[in-house]
Design a protein around this motif. Structure first.
Motif, PDB file in Angstrom:
ATOM      1  N   VAL A  23       0.835  -1.201   0.000  1.00  0.00           N
ATOM      2  CA  VAL A  23       0.000   0.000   0.000  1.00  0.00           C
ATOM      3  C   VAL A  23       0.876   1.260   0.000  1.00  0.00           C
ATOM      4  N   LYS A  24       1.956   1.222   0.758  1.00  0.00           N
ATOM      5  CA  LYS A  24       2.864   2.370   0.793  1.00  0.00           C
ATOM      6  C   LYS A  24       3.414   2.670  -0.592  1.00  0.00           C
ATOM      7  N   GLN A  25       3.734   1.602  -1.338  1.00  0.00           N
ATOM      8  CA  GLN A  25       4.275   1.794  -2.677  1.00  0.00           C
ATOM      9  C   GLN A  25       3.241   2.431  -3.596  1.00  0.00           C
ATOM     10  N   GLU A  26       1.996   1.982  -3.516  1.00  0.00           N
ATOM     11  CA  GLU A  26       0.953   2.466  -4.420  1.00  0.00           C
ATOM     12  C   GLU A  26       0.386   3.815  -3.988  1.00  0.00           C
ATOM     13  N   PHE A  27       0.257   4.019  -2.672  1.00  0.00           N
ATOM     14  CA  PHE A  27      -0.384   5.230  -2.150  1.00  0.00           C
ATOM     15  C   PHE A  27       0.477   5.823  -1.041  1.00  0.00           C
ATOM     16  N   PRO A  28       1.590   6.453  -1.390  1.00  0.00           N
ATOM     17  CA  PRO A  28       2.547   6.914  -0.369  1.00  0.00           C
ATOM     18  C   PRO A  28       1.999   7.969   0.580  1.00  0.00           C
ATOM     19  N   ASP A  29       0.931   8.674   0.194  1.00  0.00           N
ATOM     20  CA  ASP A  29       0.429   9.764   1.035  1.00  0.00           C
ATOM     21  C   ASP A  29      -0.728   9.350   1.929  1.00  0.00           C
ATOM     22  N   ILE A  30      -1.175   8.106   1.840  1.00  0.00           N
ATOM     23  CA  ILE A  30      -2.343   7.702   2.610  1.00  0.00           C
ATOM     24  C   ILE A  30      -1.967   7.466   4.072  1.00  0.00           C
ATOM     25  N   ILE A  31      -2.917   7.648   4.976  1.00  0.00           N
ATOM     26  CA  ILE A  31      -2.690   7.433   6.399  1.00  0.00           C
ATOM     27  C   ILE A  31      -2.789   5.943   6.713  1.00  0.00           C
TER      28      ILE A  31
ATOM     29  N   GLY B 256       5.572   3.782   8.095  1.00  0.00           N
ATOM     30  CA  GLY B 256       4.803   5.021   8.089  1.00  0.00           C
ATOM     31  C   GLY B 256       3.472   4.949   8.796  1.00  0.00           C
ATOM     32  N   VAL B 257       3.267   3.946   9.646  1.00  0.00           N
ATOM     33  CA  VAL B 257       2.042   3.886  10.432  1.00  0.00           C
ATOM     34  C   VAL B 257       2.033   5.068  11.397  1.00  0.00           C
TER      35      VAL B 257
END
Length: 420
Positions: free
Chosen positions: A99-107, A128-129
Motif C-alpha cells: 500500500v505504501k508503494q501504491e499510495f505513499p500519502d495515505i494514512i 509510516g504507520v
C-alpha cells in the motif's frame, strides 16, 4: 503531534468528509475474548471481528486500487482483523508495504490487542504507520481473566491470571514504545457490565499518564454463542457517564461506529458496493510476482553487489523510473536462526514488492524459497547498476561476474558453499 485533520476516527469534525477502509488480511487471533464471535460472512452485523471475506496482501492491494476509484475521498487505510494484525504479522507488514508503494500519502492505521505488537513497532514506524489503536479492557489481571478465555503468547497458551498478567504487561509496554516513536495512540475499552465497567476511570488515568491521545469506550455487543451473550448491552446513559469520567484524564472519542473488519466508506455509512467488491477480489488468483517491480541488493555501501545473502543485515531496494534507477530505502533482513522460516519471512516481508535480488552468494535453501515464490536471484559481483540492467533490460546473465566467496562472515560456520 501528527496531523489529525483527515482521520475520521481521530477527528470527529471530518467524519462526514473523509472515508476509511479496513483491509481484512489478518484472520488469525492470539486471544479469545468472551464477547467475540468472529463470522466471515455475516453482512448484517456491524461490529469488530466481522468480515464478508479475507484477502491476501496482493488481493487487498488490487481491491484498494479499485475502491479508490469508487471512494476518492478515502484518506485512511487500516488493518483491524478480523483477528489481530500481529497474529498475522507477515500478512500485515506485507500489505502495508504494498500500500505504501501504491499510495505513499495515505494514512496508515492499525488496531490490535497489543499482545504481539512490540517486536514490530520499529518496523511499522519505518513503514509510516501514524495511528494505532490498542484494546485495553482492564488493569487488573483478575478482571482480564474473566474477559479472555485464553491468550497465546510465544507459542504457548495461557489462561486465567497468568494470561491476564502477560497481556497487561505487553499492552502497557506497547503504549510507551509507540509514543516514543511519535505514533498517535487511541485506547479502545469494551464496557462489559458487571465485569469492568467500574474500572474504566482507572484505565483512563493510567493510559493518559503513558501518553495516550484519546480513548474510545465501546459498549459490549452481546454476540450469540459467546460467554457474554447473556450480558445486557450498556445503555446510552451509562456510556455517557463513563465518557464523562474519563474526560478528566484523556480526550474521549464520542463518534465510534463499532466498525467491521472490512468497513469501507464514511463512519456509520459504509459503502454497500464495497462489500460486493471485496467478495469479488477475495476470489481472484494473483500471479506470483504480480505487483513486484522493485529489486533488492545485498551490498555494503550501495555501490557494489558484494554481500552474501546470509551475512546481509540489510538490503538496499531500487526501482526503475523514467529518469533511471532510483534508490527507495534500506530494509532489515530477518535475524539469523530460524532455518527455512527466516527465508520465508524475507520473501513475504522484506522482499514483498521485489521481483529480483542481487547477491554476492546464496545458499540452496534461500535460493529455493525465493525462486519458488517468483523472485529472481542473481549471483554476481560488480556495480549495482549492472545487475539492475540485467533485471530491467534483460541483459544476459553471463555478462555478469559471479563472485568467488570463501566465507560468509565472522559468525559463519558453513563450508563456504552458501547458507543452508
Amino acid at each position: 503531534m501528527k496531523d489529525l485533520s483527515t482521520h475520521p476516527c481521530f477527528n470527529e469534525e471530518v467524519r462526514h468528509k473523509y472515508a476509511r477502509v479496513h483491509l481484512p488480511v489478518a484472520p488469525k487471533c492470539n486471544i479469545q475474548c468472551n464477547y467475540c464471535n468472529r463470522k466471515y460472512d455475516c453482512c448484517n452485523e456491524s461490529r469488530p471481528g466481522v468480515t464478508s471475506a479475507v484477502l491476501s496482501p496482493m488481493q487487498a492491494a488490487h481491491y484498494l486500487k479499485a475502491l479508490r476509484e469508487k471512494i476518492p475521498n478515502m484518506s485512511v487505510v487500516g488493518i483491524a482483523g478480523p483477528g489481530d494484525p500481529f497474529a498475522n504479522a507477515a500478512e500485515t507488514i506485507a500489505t502495508m508495504r504494498i500500500v505504501k508503494q501504491e499510495f505513499p500519502d495515505i494514512i496508515f492505521c492499525l488496531s490490535s490487542n497489543g499482545l504481539d505488537m512490540a517486536p514490530y513497532i520499529d518496523e511499522i514506524a519505518e513503514i509510516g504507520v501514524s495511528h494505532v489503536t490498542i484494546t485495553a479492557n482492564s488493569l487488573n489481571p483478575e478482571t482480564l481473566s474473566k474477559i479472555y478465555r485464553w491468550i497465546r503468547y510465544n507459542r504457548r497458551v495461557y489462561r486465567g491470571m497468568d494470561g491476564g498478567c502477560i497481556l497487561l504487561e505487553q499492552q502497557l509496554k506497547c503504549i510507551e514504545l509507540l509514543k516514543a516513536k511519535g505514533i498517535i495512540v487511541k485506547i479502545n475499552t469494551v464496557i462489559c457490565p458487571g465485569i469492568n465497567d467500574h474500572e474504566v476511570e482507572e484505565i483512563a488515568k493510567k493510559v493518559a499518564g503513558l501518553g495516550a491521545d484519546t480513548m474510545n469506550c465501546i459498549p459490549m455487543y452481546p454476540a450469540e454463542n459467546t460467554e457474554f451473550e447473556m450480558l445486557e448491552e450498556p445503555s446510552k446513559e451509562i456510556m455517557r457517564t463513563i465518557k464523562g469520567k474519563i474526560a478528566q484524564y484523556v480526550k474521549p472519542m464520542t463518534h465510534c461506529a463499532r466498525c467491521r473488519a472490512d468497513a469501507a466508506g464514511l463512519l456509520g455509512h459504509d459503502n454497500k458496493e464495497a462489500m460486493d467488491m471485496i467478495g469479488q477480489f477475495s476470489g481472484i488468483v494473483i500471479n506470483r510476482g504480480e505487483g513486484r517491480e522493485r529489486v533488492a541488493v545485498a551490498t555494503n555501501e550501495g555501490i557494489l553487489v558484494n554481500l552474501h545473502l546470509g551475512e546481509a543485515r540489510k538490503v538496499y531496494v531500487y526501482e526503475r523510473t523514467r529518469n533511471g534507477y532510483h534508490f527507495v530505502e534500506m530494509r532489515n533482513t530477518p535475524p539469523e536462526g530460524g532455518g527455512v522460516e527466516r527465508w520465508k519471512e524475507l520473501e513475504s516481508k522484506t522482499l514483498v514488492d521485489c521481483k529480483a535480488i542481487l547477491v554476492g552468494g546464496i545458499g540452496e535453501t534461500p535460493m529455493r524459497v525465493l525462486q519458488d515464490n517468483g523472485i529472481r536471484v542473481i549471483q554476481m559481483s560488480g556495480l549495482i547498476d549492472t545487475g539492475l540492467d540485467a533485471v530491467y533490460l534483460n541483459l544476459p546473465i553471463k555478462t555478469l561476474c559471479r563472485s568467488e566467496y570463501t566465507k560468509c562472515g565472522e559468525a559463519c560456520r558453513g563450508t563456504r558453499y552458501g547458507c543452508g
